[in-house]
Design a protein around this motif. Sequence first.
Motif, mmCIF file in Angstrom:
data_model
loop_
_atom_site.group_PDB
_atom_site.id
_atom_site.type_symbol
_atom_site.label_atom_id
_atom_site.label_comp_id
_atom_site.label_asym_id
_atom_site.label_seq_id
_atom_site.Cartn_x
_atom_site.Cartn_y
_atom_site.Cartn_z
ATOM 1 N N GLY A 170 -0.969 -0.997 17.194
ATOM 2 C CA GLY A 170 0.385 -0.504 16.887
ATOM 3 C C GLY A 170 1.063 -1.345 15.814
ATOM 4 N N ALA A 171 0.964 -2.658 15.964
ATOM 5 C CA ALA A 171 1.590 -3.566 14.987
ATOM 6 C C ALA A 171 1.004 -3.340 13.603
ATOM 7 N N ALA A 172 -0.327 -3.161 13.560
ATOM 8 C CA ALA A 172 -0.990 -2.930 12.268
ATOM 9 C C ALA A 172 -0.486 -1.631 11.645
ATOM 10 N N ALA A 173 -0.416 -0.576 12.474
ATOM 11 C CA ALA A 173 -0.002 0.726 11.956
ATOM 12 C C ALA A 173 1.437 0.665 11.429
ATOM 13 N N VAL A 174 2.334 0.054 12.214
ATOM 14 C CA VAL A 174 3.745 -0.015 11.806
ATOM 15 C C VAL A 174 3.891 -0.876 10.540
ATOM 16 N N THR A 175 3.174 -1.995 10.519
ATOM 17 C CA THR A 175 3.256 -2.893 9.342
ATOM 18 C C THR A 175 2.810 -2.165 8.079
ATOM 19 N N ILE A 219 4.335 -20.976 12.569
ATOM 20 C CA ILE A 219 5.123 -21.370 11.380
ATOM 21 C C ILE A 219 4.337 -22.294 10.435
ATOM 22 N N PRO A 220 3.663 -23.335 10.946
ATOM 23 C CA PRO A 220 2.951 -24.210 10.013
ATOM 24 C C PRO A 220 1.867 -23.491 9.203
ATOM 25 N N LEU A 221 1.341 -22.376 9.771
ATOM 26 C CA LEU A 221 0.245 -21.696 9.067
ATOM 27 C C LEU A 221 0.727 -20.560 8.163
ATOM 28 N N LEU A 222 2.036 -20.328 8.156
ATOM 29 C CA LEU A 222 2.561 -19.223 7.336
ATOM 30 C C LEU A 222 2.188 -19.332 5.853
ATOM 31 N N PRO A 223 2.180 -20.558 5.272
ATOM 32 C CA PRO A 223 1.798 -20.634 3.853
ATOM 33 C C PRO A 223 0.415 -20.027 3.570
ATOM 34 N N LEU A 224 -0.500 -20.233 4.521
ATOM 35 C CA LEU A 224 -1.849 -19.689 4.337
ATOM 36 C C LEU A 224 -1.842 -18.156 4.445
ATOM 37 N N LEU A 225 -1.066 -17.649 5.412
ATOM 38 C CA LEU A 225 -0.960 -16.195 5.585
ATOM 39 C C LEU A 225 -0.326 -15.568 4.338
ATOM 40 N N ILE A 226 0.713 -16.224 3.835
ATOM 41 C CA ILE A 226 1.382 -15.736 2.618
ATOM 42 C C ILE A 226 0.403 -15.776 1.438
ATOM 43 N N TYR A 227 -0.347 -16.843 1.380
ATOM 44 C CA TYR A 227 -1.286 -17.008 0.277
ATOM 45 C C TYR A 227 -2.306 -15.864 0.239
ATOM 46 N N TYR A 228 -2.815 -15.503 1.399
ATOM 47 C CA TYR A 228 -3.826 -14.447 1.452
ATOM 48 C C TYR A 228 -3.221 -13.045 1.430
ATOM 49 N N PHE A 229 -2.032 -12.877 2.020
ATOM 50 C CA PHE A 229 -1.536 -11.514 2.236
ATOM 51 C C PHE A 229 -0.152 -11.227 1.652
ATOM 52 N N THR A 230 0.365 -12.003 0.787
ATOM 53 C CA THR A 230 1.684 -11.833 0.139
ATOM 54 C C THR A 230 2.862 -12.098 1.089
ATOM 55 N N PRO A 231 3.985 -12.550 0.546
ATOM 56 C CA PRO A 231 5.166 -12.827 1.383
ATOM 57 C C PRO A 231 5.717 -11.562 2.046
ATOM 58 N N THR A 232 5.656 -10.423 1.347
ATOM 59 C CA THR A 232 6.196 -9.179 1.928
ATOM 60 C C THR A 232 5.412 -8.800 3.177
ATOM 61 N N PHE A 233 4.096 -8.823 3.073
ATOM 62 C CA PHE A 233 3.250 -8.499 4.224
ATOM 63 C C PHE A 233 3.581 -9.439 5.383
ATOM 64 N N THR A 234 3.676 -10.740 5.081
ATOM 65 C CA THR A 234 3.938 -11.740 6.123
ATOM 66 C C THR A 234 5.279 -11.468 6.802
ATOM 67 N N GLY A 235 6.304 -11.211 5.997
ATOM 68 C CA GLY A 235 7.634 -10.945 6.548
ATOM 69 C C GLY A 235 7.646 -9.707 7.434
ATOM 70 N N VAL A 236 7.036 -8.634 6.946
ATOM 71 C CA VAL A 236 7.018 -7.376 7.718
ATOM 72 C C VAL A 236 6.221 -7.568 9.007
ATOM 73 N N LEU A 237 5.045 -8.175 8.894
ATOM 74 C CA LEU A 237 4.202 -8.371 10.081
ATOM 75 C C LEU A 237 4.929 -9.203 11.139
ATOM 76 N N LEU A 238 5.594 -10.266 10.715
ATOM 77 C CA LEU A 238 6.305 -11.116 11.678
ATOM 78 C C LEU A 238 7.436 -10.339 12.362
ATOM 79 N N GLY A 239 8.171 -9.570 11.560
ATOM 80 C CA GLY A 239 9.250 -8.758 12.121
ATOM 81 C C GLY A 239 8.724 -7.769 13.155
#
Lengths: 175, 140
Positions: free
Chosen positions: B126-131, A133-153
Motif C-alpha cells: 500500500g505504501a509503495a502504491a500511494v508513494t 533519520i541518520p540513514l536519510l542521506p543515503l535514501l535521498i542519494y539513491y532515490f531523490t529528496p522528493t521520493f524520500t519526503g513522500v515515502l516518509l509522509g
Amino acid sequence: MNPQNRQKKPKSSNTQWYFLSVVALTYLVLGFVNYDIVFNSLITSKNIFLKILPALGVIFAVMMLVNYFISQKTVKKYLGVSSGVKRWPIAIISGIISTGPIYVWYPLLNDLRKKGLGYGFIATFMYNRAVKIPLLPLLIYYFTPTFTGVLLGVMISLSVLQGLFFVQLEKAGVL
Amino acid sequence: MDNAVEAGRKAIKGLTNMLPVLIGVVLLVGFIKTVTPQSLYTGLFQQNQVLDSLIGATLGSFLTGNAATSYILGGELMDKGIGLLPVTAFLVSWVTVGVVQLPAESILGKKFAIIRNVTSFVLAIGAAAVTVFILGLLSV
C-alpha cells in the motif's frame, strides 16, 4: 543489585565481521578461478562505495546528534507517561528517534505493555522505527529528496492506520 | 562535553558495526552486477505491477539487516530497470516486516507479532502504491 531488577544485556555479536569475512574469502577463492571476474567486481564495488561515501559522512554526523540529544530513557519517559491523543505523535516521534536494533526494544515495550500501553501505540512505535533519520542521506542519494519526503509522509500516516487497527482489535478482544 | 564525547563514541561504534555489513553488501552487489545478465532481473520481475510488488515485498520481508543495505540493493535494482513500485515495496517491507525476528517479537504476544507482520506486509505494498501515485501527481 536486586537480581529481579537486573536486566539481561544483549550479547555483542560478531555476525557482521563473519559476513564480511565470508564475502572476502569468496572473492579470494574466485580470484584463483577467474581473475577477470573478481577484478571487474572489485572495480564495480569501488564505484558503488565511492558513490555512497559522502552519504556515510553525513550519516555519522546525524548519528552523533541523535546520540547526543536522545536516549532510551527519554523515549521510555515520554512513551510511558503520556496519555490520550497525545500518545500518537509521541509514539511516532519515539519510533523515529529510537536507535539500536529492534530486539533491544522488545523488553522495554513489553514492560510498557504490562504498565498499560496499548498494542496500537506499540505497533505505531514499531512501524516508525523504519524511519531512520541518520540513514536519510543515503535514501535521498539513491532515490531523490522528493521520493524520500513522500515515502516518509506515507509511512508515518500508515503507521497511525496500523495503530488504529490494533486499537480496534484490542477492543474487540482479539488480542 | 562528556555527553558530546559519549555521543561521538556511540556514533563511531554504530558506524563501525554498520561498516562491515555495508562493505560486504557492496562487494556482493559488485560481484552480482558483474556476473548476472540483465535478463535475470527482468525474468524475476515480470513487469506486472501487482505481481512485482508482491515479489518485492516478499523479498524485503525475508531479507534482514541494516536499512542502508536495502537502500543500496533497491538503488541497484532500479539501475537494472526494475520499477519504482516493486522497489519501494521492497524497501518498506525490509524495515517493517521481520520474518526472521518473528520469534523474538513474540515476547509482545504471538498473535500481536503475527498480525503486525502480516499487516505490515500488506501496508508495504500500500505504501509503495500511494508513494508512486503521489510522485506521479507531483511530476504532472
